[in-house]
Design an enzyme around this catalytic site. Sequence first.
Site, PDB file in Angstrom:
ATOM      1  N   ARG A 123       0.815  -1.351  -0.018  1.00 40.51           N
ATOM      2  CA  ARG A 123      -0.139  -0.044   0.033  1.00 40.51           C
ATOM      3  C   ARG A 123       0.883   1.150   0.139  1.00 40.51           C
ATOM      4  O   ARG A 123       0.411   2.282  -0.507  1.00 40.51           O
ATOM      5  CB  ARG A 123      -0.929   0.008   1.131  1.00 40.51           C
ATOM      6  CG  ARG A 123      -1.460   1.580   1.485  1.00 40.51           C
ATOM      7  CD  ARG A 123      -2.896   1.260   1.967  1.00 40.51           C
ATOM      8  NE  ARG A 123      -3.046   0.435   3.306  1.00 40.51           N
ATOM      9  CZ  ARG A 123      -3.901  -0.477   3.409  1.00 40.51           C
ATOM     10  NH1 ARG A 123      -4.833  -0.586   2.330  1.00 40.51           N
ATOM     11  NH2 ARG A 123      -4.015  -1.364   4.383  1.00 40.51           N
ATOM     12  N   TYR A 124       1.968   1.185   0.644  1.00 40.34           N
ATOM     13  CA  TYR A 124       2.753   2.504   0.823  1.00 40.34           C
ATOM     14  C   TYR A 124       3.896   2.070  -0.215  1.00 40.34           C
ATOM     15  O   TYR A 124       4.407   1.021  -0.518  1.00 40.34           O
ATOM     16  CB  TYR A 124       3.348   2.494   2.055  1.00 40.34           C
ATOM     17  CG  TYR A 124       2.404   2.708   3.260  1.00 40.34           C
ATOM     18  CD1 TYR A 124       1.801   4.094   3.370  1.00 40.34           C
ATOM     19  CD2 TYR A 124       1.868   1.533   4.115  1.00 40.34           C
ATOM     20  CE1 TYR A 124       0.839   4.251   4.388  1.00 40.34           C
ATOM     21  CE2 TYR A 124       0.940   1.898   5.323  1.00 40.34           C
ATOM     22  CZ  TYR A 124       0.446   3.446   5.341  1.00 40.34           C
ATOM     23  OH  TYR A 124      -0.245   3.736   6.170  1.00 40.34           O
ATOM     24  N   ARG A 177       7.484   0.179   1.466  1.00 43.43           N
ATOM     25  CA  ARG A 177       7.455  -0.706   2.682  1.00 43.43           C
ATOM     26  C   ARG A 177       5.933  -1.773   2.268  1.00 43.43           C
ATOM     27  O   ARG A 177       5.060  -1.337   1.843  1.00 43.43           O
ATOM     28  CB  ARG A 177       7.418  -0.158   4.175  1.00 43.43           C
ATOM     29  CG  ARG A 177       6.154   0.725   4.306  1.00 43.43           C
ATOM     30  CD  ARG A 177       6.723   1.717   5.467  1.00 43.43           C
ATOM     31  NE  ARG A 177       5.745   2.474   5.950  1.00 43.43           N
ATOM     32  CZ  ARG A 177       5.298   3.661   5.378  1.00 43.43           C
ATOM     33  NH1 ARG A 177       5.967   3.986   4.179  1.00 43.43           N
ATOM     34  NH2 ARG A 177       4.332   4.231   5.784  1.00 43.43           N
ATOM     35  N   CYS A 179      -3.026 -17.699  14.999  1.00 41.85           N
ATOM     36  CA  CYS A 179      -2.609 -16.980  16.241  1.00 41.85           C
ATOM     37  C   CYS A 179      -2.583 -17.885  17.437  1.00 41.85           C
ATOM     38  O   CYS A 179      -3.123 -18.920  17.311  1.00 41.85           O
ATOM     39  CB  CYS A 179      -3.606 -15.698  16.175  1.00 41.85           C
ATOM     40  SG  CYS A 179      -3.328 -14.477  15.130  1.00 41.85           S
ATOM     41  N   CYS A 239      -8.365 -12.539  18.877  1.00 40.21           N
ATOM     42  CA  CYS A 239      -8.741 -11.396  19.629  1.00 40.21           C
ATOM     43  C   CYS A 239     -10.284 -10.855  18.664  1.00 40.21           C
ATOM     44  O   CYS A 239     -10.278 -11.102  17.586  1.00 40.21           O
ATOM     45  CB  CYS A 239      -7.918  -9.935  18.969  1.00 40.21           C
ATOM     46  SG  CYS A 239      -6.349 -10.063  19.456  1.00 40.21           S
ATOM     47  N   CYS A 288     -10.525  -8.520  15.636  1.00 36.45           N
ATOM     48  CA  CYS A 288      -9.611  -8.777  14.660  1.00 36.45           C
ATOM     49  C   CYS A 288      -9.751  -8.148  13.470  1.00 36.45           C
ATOM     50  O   CYS A 288     -10.861  -8.219  12.831  1.00 36.45           O
ATOM     51  CB  CYS A 288      -9.517 -10.254  14.321  1.00 36.45           C
ATOM     52  SG  CYS A 288      -8.165 -10.502  13.182  1.00 36.45           S
ATOM     53  N   ARG A 292      -8.453  -8.664  10.763  1.00 35.40           N
ATOM     54  CA  ARG A 292      -8.216  -9.814   9.611  1.00 35.40           C
ATOM     55  C   ARG A 292      -9.084 -11.063   9.967  1.00 35.40           C
ATOM     56  O   ARG A 292      -8.870 -12.293   9.455  1.00 35.40           O
ATOM     57  CB  ARG A 292      -6.800 -10.156   9.211  1.00 35.40           C
ATOM     58  CG  ARG A 292      -5.945  -9.109   8.883  1.00 35.40           C
ATOM     59  CD  ARG A 292      -4.710  -9.280   7.987  1.00 35.40           C
ATOM     60  NE  ARG A 292      -3.991  -7.979   8.151  1.00 35.40           N
ATOM     61  CZ  ARG A 292      -2.990  -7.556   8.761  1.00 35.40           C
ATOM     62  NH1 ARG A 292      -2.679  -8.394   9.709  1.00 35.40           N
ATOM     63  NH2 ARG A 292      -2.622  -6.410   8.689  1.00 35.40           N
ATOM     64  N   ASP A 325     -10.879  -0.586  13.776  1.00 36.15           N
ATOM     65  CA  ASP A 325     -11.486  -0.863  12.480  1.00 36.15           C
ATOM     66  C   ASP A 325     -12.905  -1.054  12.200  1.00 36.15           C
ATOM     67  O   ASP A 325     -13.682  -1.475  13.252  1.00 36.15           O
ATOM     68  CB  ASP A 325     -10.877  -1.678  11.814  1.00 36.15           C
ATOM     69  CG  ASP A 325      -9.468  -1.341  11.277  1.00 36.15           C
ATOM     70  OD1 ASP A 325      -9.057   0.038  11.302  1.00 36.15           O
ATOM     71  OD2 ASP A 325      -8.465  -2.214  11.353  1.00 36.15           O
ATOM     72  N   ASP A 328      -6.968   3.900  10.608  1.00 38.56           N
ATOM     73  CA  ASP A 328      -6.735   3.041   9.378  1.00 38.56           C
ATOM     74  C   ASP A 328      -7.805   3.144   8.544  1.00 38.56           C
ATOM     75  O   ASP A 328      -9.031   2.788   8.879  1.00 38.56           O
ATOM     76  CB  ASP A 328      -6.537   1.550   9.755  1.00 38.56           C
ATOM     77  CG  ASP A 328      -4.979   1.081   8.812  1.00 38.56           C
ATOM     78  OD1 ASP A 328      -4.894   1.627   7.646  1.00 38.56           O
ATOM     79  OD2 ASP A 328      -4.477   0.138   9.320  1.00 38.56           O
ATOM     80  N   LYS A 361      -2.718   4.559   7.092  1.00 37.51           N
ATOM     81  CA  LYS A 361      -3.110   4.994   8.696  1.00 37.51           C
ATOM     82  C   LYS A 361      -2.929   6.689   8.433  1.00 37.51           C
ATOM     83  O   LYS A 361      -2.024   7.318   7.845  1.00 37.51           O
ATOM     84  CB  LYS A 361      -1.890   4.607   9.548  1.00 37.51           C
ATOM     85  CG  LYS A 361      -2.128   3.088   9.417  1.00 37.51           C
ATOM     86  CD  LYS A 361      -0.694   2.515  10.249  1.00 37.51           C
ATOM     87  CE  LYS A 361      -0.543   0.913  10.232  1.00 37.51           C
ATOM     88  NZ  LYS A 361      -0.164   0.514   9.160  1.00 37.51           N
TER      89      LYS A 361
HETATM   90  C1  LIG Z   1       0.651  -0.346   8.903  1.00 34.61           C
HETATM   91  C2  LIG Z   1       1.119  -0.932   7.639  1.00 34.61           C
HETATM   92  C3  LIG Z   1       2.423  -0.596   7.122  1.00 34.61           C
HETATM   93  C4  LIG Z   1       3.350   0.044   7.999  1.00 34.61           C
HETATM   94  O1  LIG Z   1       3.179   1.305   8.290  1.00 34.61           O
HETATM   95  P1  LIG Z   1       3.898   2.298   9.446  1.00 34.61           P
HETATM   96  O2  LIG Z   1       3.296   3.417   9.573  1.00 34.61           O
HETATM   97  O3  LIG Z   1       5.573   2.379   8.555  1.00 34.61           O
HETATM   98  O4  LIG Z   1       4.089   1.461  10.578  1.00 34.61           O
HETATM   99  C5  LIG Z   1       2.870  -1.193   5.818  1.00 34.61           C
HETATM  100  N1  LIG Z   1       1.840  -1.659   5.164  1.00 34.61           N
HETATM  101  C6  LIG Z   1       0.649  -1.762   5.456  1.00 34.61           C
HETATM  102  C7  LIG Z   1      -0.202  -2.531   4.557  1.00 34.61           C
HETATM  103  C8  LIG Z   1       0.304  -1.459   6.622  1.00 34.61           C
HETATM  104  O5  LIG Z   1      -1.080  -1.598   7.197  1.00 34.61           O
END
Ligand SMILES: *Cc1c(COP(=O)(O)O)cnc(C)c1O
Length: 429
Positions: free
Chosen positions: A121-122, A125, A134, A138, A141, A143, A302, A339, A346
């Site tokens: 998504r980002y 990363r 798990c 929880c 959850c 997911r 969420d 989120d 986020k």
């Molecule tokens: C939370 C998340 C991350 C990591 O986000 P940070 O703000 O860097 O901790 C990366 N990918 C996805 C899909 C996430 O939900």
Amino acid sequence: MATSPPNTTQHFTPRPKKWVETPDHDWNDWQWQLKHRISDLETILQILQLTPEEKAGLNSDHRFRVDITPYFMSLIDADNPNCPIRRQVIPLGRELLAFEGMEVDSLEEDQHSPVPGLVHRYPDRVLMLVTTHCASYCRYCTRSRMVGDPKASVNKQGIDLQIEYLQNTPQVRDVLISGGDPLTLSTTFLNYVLSRLRAVPHIEIIRIGSRVPIFLPQRITDELCNMLRRYHPLWLNVHINHPKEITPEASNALAKLVDAGIPLGNQSVLLAGINDSLAIQKELVHTLVINRIRPYYLYQCDLVKGSGHFRTPIAKGIEIMEGLRGHTSGYAVPTYVVDAPGGGGKIPIAPQYLLSQGVHQVALRNYEGYITVYQEPENYFSFNQEAPLPETTGVSSLLSGHQKHIKPENFDQAHDRKMNIKDKTVTSG
Ligand SMILES: *Cc1c(COP(=O)(O)O)cnc(C)c1O
């Protein structure tokens, strides 16, 4: 009696009657704990007095999986239906109720998955889902659509596909391993995942998200820590919602991870009736820093099926942040985030400290309500000759001067009133 530091304490959580005779070598064995997890109404009734609504939750055929380690079960207050430990793992009838805004995959993770189980998504990363299991489940959850389903498990071929995507995607420098809970995997399999990731040159940091130190602290063995420390820089985020979860056993497990050189963060979820008070949140973050854990995120719950009754208004989260920032160590203050429903990632939310902006001046308030003005430079220039490339997207592109405005789709068309008239003339003529 002298108080001992958290990692050398000899006190342990007392066990319910059911497990008083269990030999210590079984109780302290993580495989034994997993094998003896509790999931059915009859067995829970041997340990707890259940309310009619808990019975309804446990009896439903449509509920998300229940499984509780004997260790975590032993933290539940048997006489208190509002026990914050209990509310996280024992379902209520009302978790089956639908609510406005409810989704099955509220973060649209599945739409951001180039290969199964990998969420990109980002820009730099990714999130790697390496298991659907798990140690305990929880109730809120995010997911629950996939977690706990024994048929949906991730195998070596699945991992290999994810790694192949990462090898071909050089902009990824940070890989977050989650699931399910990666620390429920065998040490051998987790070692395989980590070694494959470490062999990819552009991956700088690896992080693990896990609640195992809380649900199953017995899993944090020397063998596991010695394996993990071979893959530095490795970071780990735990998931602790209430100070009661930080028992002597959990504290020892967490200390082992920190002593293996792994920086620990905590992600908690703001949950109605569990930790939606400043007093509890303050005690939580203080206990975390004593245990060398940096509070990282406080999540707004969420909009996921099953978690409607755990939600709080956003104002509650802002109120908690207002009560933490300035009132306690900066190290103890997490970032409160929503989120974004629909998959926007986020979004941080904070109390407003910037009161007003004048010409080269801003009015600011502090945590006590003290108000001041900060004088900005009248001629600002950066000494940095190698200025970074201007941002070309988002609000940053406006501030970098790359764009003058950002328009929603069809904005110009909608606002071209002359065009609208012309259209009408054409159609009517
Ligand atoms: C939370 C998340 C991350 C990591 O986000 P940070 O703000 O860097 O901790 C990366 N990918 C996805 C899909 C996430 O939900």
